[in-house]
Design a protein around this motif. Structure first.
Motif, PDB file in Angstrom:
ATOM      1  N   ARG A  64       0.827  -1.220   0.000  1.00 56.67           N
ATOM      2  CA  ARG A  64       0.000   0.000   0.000  1.00 56.67           C
ATOM      3  C   ARG A  64       0.862   1.272   0.000  1.00 56.67           C
ATOM      4  O   ARG A  64       0.539   2.267   0.607  1.00 56.67           O
ATOM      5  N   GLU A  65       2.000   1.197  -0.708  1.00 54.76           N
ATOM      6  CA  GLU A  65       2.877   2.347  -0.908  1.00 54.76           C
ATOM      7  C   GLU A  65       2.437   3.027  -2.201  1.00 54.76           C
ATOM      8  O   GLU A  65       3.049   2.859  -3.255  1.00 54.76           O
ATOM      9  N   PHE A  66       1.373   3.813  -2.122  1.00 54.15           N
ATOM     10  CA  PHE A  66       0.756   4.360  -3.321  1.00 54.15           C
ATOM     11  C   PHE A  66       1.639   5.379  -4.035  1.00 54.15           C
ATOM     12  O   PHE A  66       1.636   5.461  -5.260  1.00 54.15           O
ATOM     13  N   GLY A  67       2.412   6.148  -3.282  1.00 53.41           N
ATOM     14  CA  GLY A  67       3.328   7.100  -3.911  1.00 53.41           C
ATOM     15  C   GLY A  67       4.408   6.386  -4.712  1.00 53.41           C
ATOM     16  O   GLY A  67       4.696   6.745  -5.852  1.00 53.41           O
ATOM     17  N   ARG A  68       4.993   5.366  -4.122  1.00 55.29           N
ATOM     18  CA  ARG A  68       6.014   4.575  -4.818  1.00 55.29           C
ATOM     19  C   ARG A  68       5.415   3.878  -6.029  1.00 55.29           C
ATOM     20  O   ARG A  68       6.027   3.820  -7.090  1.00 55.29           O
ATOM     21  N   MET A  69       4.195   3.356  -5.855  1.00 53.70           N
ATOM     22  CA  MET A  69       3.514   2.674  -6.950  1.00 53.70           C
ATOM     23  C   MET A  69       3.307   3.634  -8.132  1.00 53.70           C
ATOM     24  O   MET A  69       3.607   3.290  -9.273  1.00 53.70           O
ATOM     25  N   ASP A 109     -11.991   6.495  -0.272  1.00 50.10           N
ATOM     26  CA  ASP A 109     -12.575   6.922  -1.545  1.00 50.10           C
ATOM     27  C   ASP A 109     -11.491   7.357  -2.535  1.00 50.10           C
ATOM     28  O   ASP A 109     -11.565   7.068  -3.726  1.00 50.10           O
ATOM     29  N   LYS A 110     -10.468   8.058  -2.034  1.00 47.48           N
ATOM     30  CA  LYS A 110      -9.365   8.497  -2.905  1.00 47.48           C
ATOM     31  C   LYS A 110      -8.514   7.305  -3.344  1.00 47.48           C
ATOM     32  O   LYS A 110      -8.026   7.261  -4.465  1.00 47.48           O
ATOM     33  N   ILE A 111      -8.346   6.328  -2.451  1.00 50.30           N
ATOM     34  CA  ILE A 111      -7.594   5.127  -2.819  1.00 50.30           C
ATOM     35  C   ILE A 111      -8.318   4.397  -3.945  1.00 50.30           C
ATOM     36  O   ILE A 111      -7.715   3.996  -4.937  1.00 50.30           O
ATOM     37  N   ILE A 112      -9.630   4.255  -3.786  1.00 50.81           N
ATOM     38  CA  ILE A 112     -10.418   3.581  -4.822  1.00 50.81           C
ATOM     39  C   ILE A 112     -10.378   4.373  -6.123  1.00 50.81           C
ATOM     40  O   ILE A 112     -10.257   3.801  -7.203  1.00 50.81           O
ATOM     41  N   GLU A 113     -10.447   5.700  -6.023  1.00 45.50           N
ATOM     42  CA  GLU A 113     -10.374   6.558  -7.214  1.00 45.50           C
ATOM     43  C   GLU A 113      -9.040   6.351  -7.944  1.00 45.50           C
ATOM     44  O   GLU A 113      -9.005   6.230  -9.171  1.00 45.50           O
ATOM     45  N   LEU A 114      -7.942   6.283  -7.178  1.00 46.59           N
ATOM     46  CA  LEU A 114      -6.623   6.070  -7.768  1.00 46.59           C
ATOM     47  C   LEU A 114      -6.549   4.700  -8.448  1.00 46.59           C
ATOM     48  O   LEU A 114      -6.163   4.589  -9.610  1.00 46.59           O
ATOM     49  N   LEU A 115      -6.943   3.666  -7.726  1.00 48.97           N
ATOM     50  CA  LEU A 115      -6.838   2.308  -8.261  1.00 48.97           C
ATOM     51  C   LEU A 115      -7.786   2.080  -9.430  1.00 48.97           C
ATOM     52  O   LEU A 115      -7.448   1.358 -10.371  1.00 48.97           O
ATOM     53  N   ASP A 116      -8.950   2.696  -9.372  1.00 49.25           N
ATOM     54  CA  ASP A 116      -9.902   2.584 -10.471  1.00 49.25           C
ATOM     55  C   ASP A 116      -9.348   3.241 -11.733  1.00 49.25           C
ATOM     56  O   ASP A 116      -9.390   2.676 -12.819  1.00 49.25           O
ATOM     57  N   GLY A 117      -8.785   4.438 -11.586  1.00 46.20           N
ATOM     58  CA  GLY A 117      -8.218   5.145 -12.730  1.00 46.20           C
ATOM     59  C   GLY A 117      -7.026   4.420 -13.328  1.00 46.20           C
ATOM     60  O   GLY A 117      -6.842   4.403 -14.543  1.00 46.20           O
TER      61      GLY A 117
END
Length: 148
Positions: A64-69, A109-117
């Protein structure tokens, strides 16, 4: 009075953008200016699916390192933060702070928005962070059950 050069040298005359004909920077080795290069570049509207098979991208997702991802996806796909912002709906300044580690992504909600996009595969997101499925809206309200 300062001297103004009225006639261009031969080197200056050959350094015009091939599209808009503006003068190119002496540091620009291309035949188009940076503005035309940006305008004519095909921006990615989706992340290539093979990106998700790369071990470091998968590990960043699992941790769950979204910035690194996001940083890894941009590097491997050759896209900009603006491109990720366009496909996810998150702002470019927020993505910059996310990648640098000054901000964390904690809002579900923002996590889902990121992963969805980014079209993250469901097997990496887990049941809670699955990208939204797009359902057709209901056309009529549910009817109440008759008491008889």
């Amino acid at each position: 009075m300062s001297a103004v050069r009225s006639t261009p040298t031969p080197a200056d005359a050959t350094r015009l953008c091939s599209l808009c004909r503006c003068r190119l920077s002496r540091y620009n080795r291309e035949d188009v200016c940076s503005g035309c290069s940006r305008d004519n570049r095909q921006t990615a509207r989706t992340v290539p699916t093979d990106i998700w098979q790369l071990p470091d991208v998968r590990q960043a997702m699992v941790n769950r390192e979204f910035g690194r991802m996001c940083q890894l996806i941009r590097e491997y796909a050759g896209i900009r933060q603006d491109d990720i912002a366009a496909i996810t709906g998150l702002s470019q300044p927020f993505l910059s702070m996310l990648e640098s580690g000054t901000r964390k992504l904690t809002n579900i909600d923002k996590i889902i928005e990121l992963l969805d996009g980014l079209q993250a595969p469901p097997e990496l997101t887990g049941p809670i962070l699955r990208p939204r499925t797009h359902h057709q809206p209901r056309t009529s309200a549910p009817t109440a059950l008759s008491p008889y």
